[in-house]
Design a protein around this motif. Structure first.
Motif, mmCIF file in Angstrom:
data_model
loop_
_atom_site.group_PDB
_atom_site.id
_atom_site.type_symbol
_atom_site.label_atom_id
_atom_site.label_comp_id
_atom_site.label_asym_id
_atom_site.label_seq_id
_atom_site.Cartn_x
_atom_site.Cartn_y
_atom_site.Cartn_z
ATOM 1 N N MET A 27 0.821 -1.181 0.000
ATOM 2 C CA MET A 27 0.000 0.000 0.000
ATOM 3 C C MET A 27 0.873 1.256 0.000
ATOM 4 S SD MET A 27 -3.248 0.254 2.437
ATOM 5 C CE MET A 27 -4.534 1.288 1.915
ATOM 6 N N ALA A 28 0.472 2.277 -0.704
ATOM 7 C CA ALA A 28 1.245 3.505 -0.796
ATOM 8 C C ALA A 28 1.191 4.292 0.515
ATOM 9 C CB ALA A 28 0.709 4.369 -1.928
ATOM 10 N N ARG A 29 2.270 4.967 0.790
ATOM 11 C CA ARG A 29 2.339 5.780 1.996
ATOM 12 C C ARG A 29 1.532 7.063 1.811
ATOM 13 N NH1 ARG A 29 7.784 8.513 3.979
ATOM 14 N NH2 ARG A 29 6.832 10.260 2.968
ATOM 15 N N MET A 30 0.742 7.413 2.781
ATOM 16 C CA MET A 30 -0.096 8.606 2.703
ATOM 17 C C MET A 30 0.712 9.844 3.081
ATOM 18 S SD MET A 30 -3.017 7.485 1.724
ATOM 19 C CE MET A 30 -4.166 8.763 2.093
ATOM 20 N N ILE A 31 0.514 10.913 2.337
ATOM 21 C CA ILE A 31 1.160 12.183 2.625
ATOM 22 C C ILE A 31 0.073 13.179 3.001
ATOM 23 C CG2 ILE A 31 2.514 14.071 1.668
ATOM 24 C CD1 ILE A 31 3.795 12.055 -0.209
ATOM 25 N N LYS A 32 0.274 13.848 4.099
ATOM 26 C CA LYS A 32 -0.711 14.824 4.545
ATOM 27 C C LYS A 32 -0.670 16.044 3.626
ATOM 28 C CE LYS A 32 -0.520 13.446 9.336
ATOM 29 N NZ LYS A 32 -0.170 13.835 10.694
ATOM 30 N N LYS A 33 -1.823 16.641 3.413
ATOM 31 C CA LYS A 33 -1.929 17.796 2.534
ATOM 32 C C LYS A 33 -1.077 18.961 3.046
ATOM 33 C CE LYS A 33 -5.406 19.630 -0.418
ATOM 34 N NZ LYS A 33 -6.803 19.757 -0.725
ATOM 35 N N ALA A 34 -0.952 19.087 4.341
ATOM 36 C CA ALA A 34 -0.157 20.168 4.923
ATOM 37 C C ALA A 34 1.337 20.007 4.632
ATOM 38 C CB ALA A 34 -0.387 20.231 6.422
ATOM 39 N N ASP A 35 1.766 18.793 4.297
ATOM 40 C CA ASP A 35 3.180 18.529 4.042
ATOM 41 C C ASP A 35 3.582 18.699 2.581
ATOM 42 O OD1 ASP A 35 3.474 17.950 6.720
ATOM 43 O OD2 ASP A 35 3.172 15.797 6.437
ATOM 44 N N LEU A 36 2.637 19.021 1.706
ATOM 45 C CA LEU A 36 2.949 19.199 0.293
ATOM 46 C C LEU A 36 3.729 20.493 0.073
ATOM 47 C CD1 LEU A 36 -0.454 18.190 -1.316
ATOM 48 C CD2 LEU A 36 1.627 16.837 -1.237
ATOM 49 N N PRO A 37 4.652 20.520 -0.901
ATOM 50 C CA PRO A 37 5.401 21.746 -1.164
ATOM 51 C C PRO A 37 4.498 22.843 -1.712
ATOM 52 C CG PRO A 37 6.050 19.995 -2.681
ATOM 53 C CD PRO A 37 5.085 19.411 -1.729
ATOM 54 N N LYS A 38 4.872 24.087 -1.447
ATOM 55 C CA LYS A 38 4.088 25.237 -1.881
ATOM 56 C C LYS A 38 4.971 26.226 -2.615
ATOM 57 C CE LYS A 38 0.992 24.762 1.954
ATOM 58 N NZ LYS A 38 0.896 24.891 3.348
ATOM 59 N N LYS A 39 4.359 27.020 -3.489
ATOM 60 C CA LYS A 39 5.039 28.100 -4.205
ATOM 61 C C LYS A 39 4.133 29.317 -4.226
ATOM 62 C CE LYS A 39 7.798 25.361 -7.395
ATOM 63 N NZ LYS A 39 8.182 25.185 -8.786
ATOM 64 N N ILE A 40 4.718 30.470 -4.518
ATOM 65 C CA ILE A 40 3.962 31.709 -4.667
ATOM 66 C C ILE A 40 3.906 32.045 -6.148
ATOM 67 C CG2 ILE A 40 3.841 34.157 -4.072
ATOM 68 C CD1 ILE A 40 3.529 32.344 -1.653
ATOM 69 N N CYS A 41 2.713 32.307 -6.650
ATOM 70 C CA CYS A 41 2.523 32.652 -8.056
ATOM 71 C C CYS A 41 3.033 34.074 -8.292
ATOM 72 C CB CYS A 41 1.039 32.555 -8.416
ATOM 73 S SG CYS A 41 0.677 33.022 -10.110
ATOM 74 N N PRO A 42 3.950 34.288 -9.243
ATOM 75 C CA PRO A 42 4.469 35.637 -9.501
ATOM 76 C C PRO A 42 3.443 36.568 -10.141
ATOM 77 C CG PRO A 42 5.399 34.078 -11.058
ATOM 78 C CD PRO A 42 4.593 33.282 -10.074
#
Length: 56
Positions: free
Chosen positions: A1-16
């Motif tokens: 089974m695949a490991r679950m990643i929490k949504k809060a742990d996803l990488p983020k960027k700022i749109c220019p």
């Protein structure tokens, strides 16, 4: 089974273009380093309007 990643742990960027934060999406997995804009609309405008300033 695949490991679950929490949504809060996803990488983020700022749109220019709009200045808003956006998160990693599965469809961007292969080229996340090249993704700069949060949407097609922002990519087309490419900064024609100044980014929004969010104060807290």
């Amino acid at each position: 089974m695949a490991r679950m990643i929490k949504k809060a742990d996803l990488p983020k960027k700022i749109c220019p273009s709009c200045g808003l934060a956006f998160e990693w999406r599965r469809k961007w997995a292969k080229d996340w380093n090249r993704v700069k804009f949060c949407s097609e609309r922002c990519r087309r405008s490419k900064g024609s309007t100044p980014p929004k300033v969010i104060s807290m």
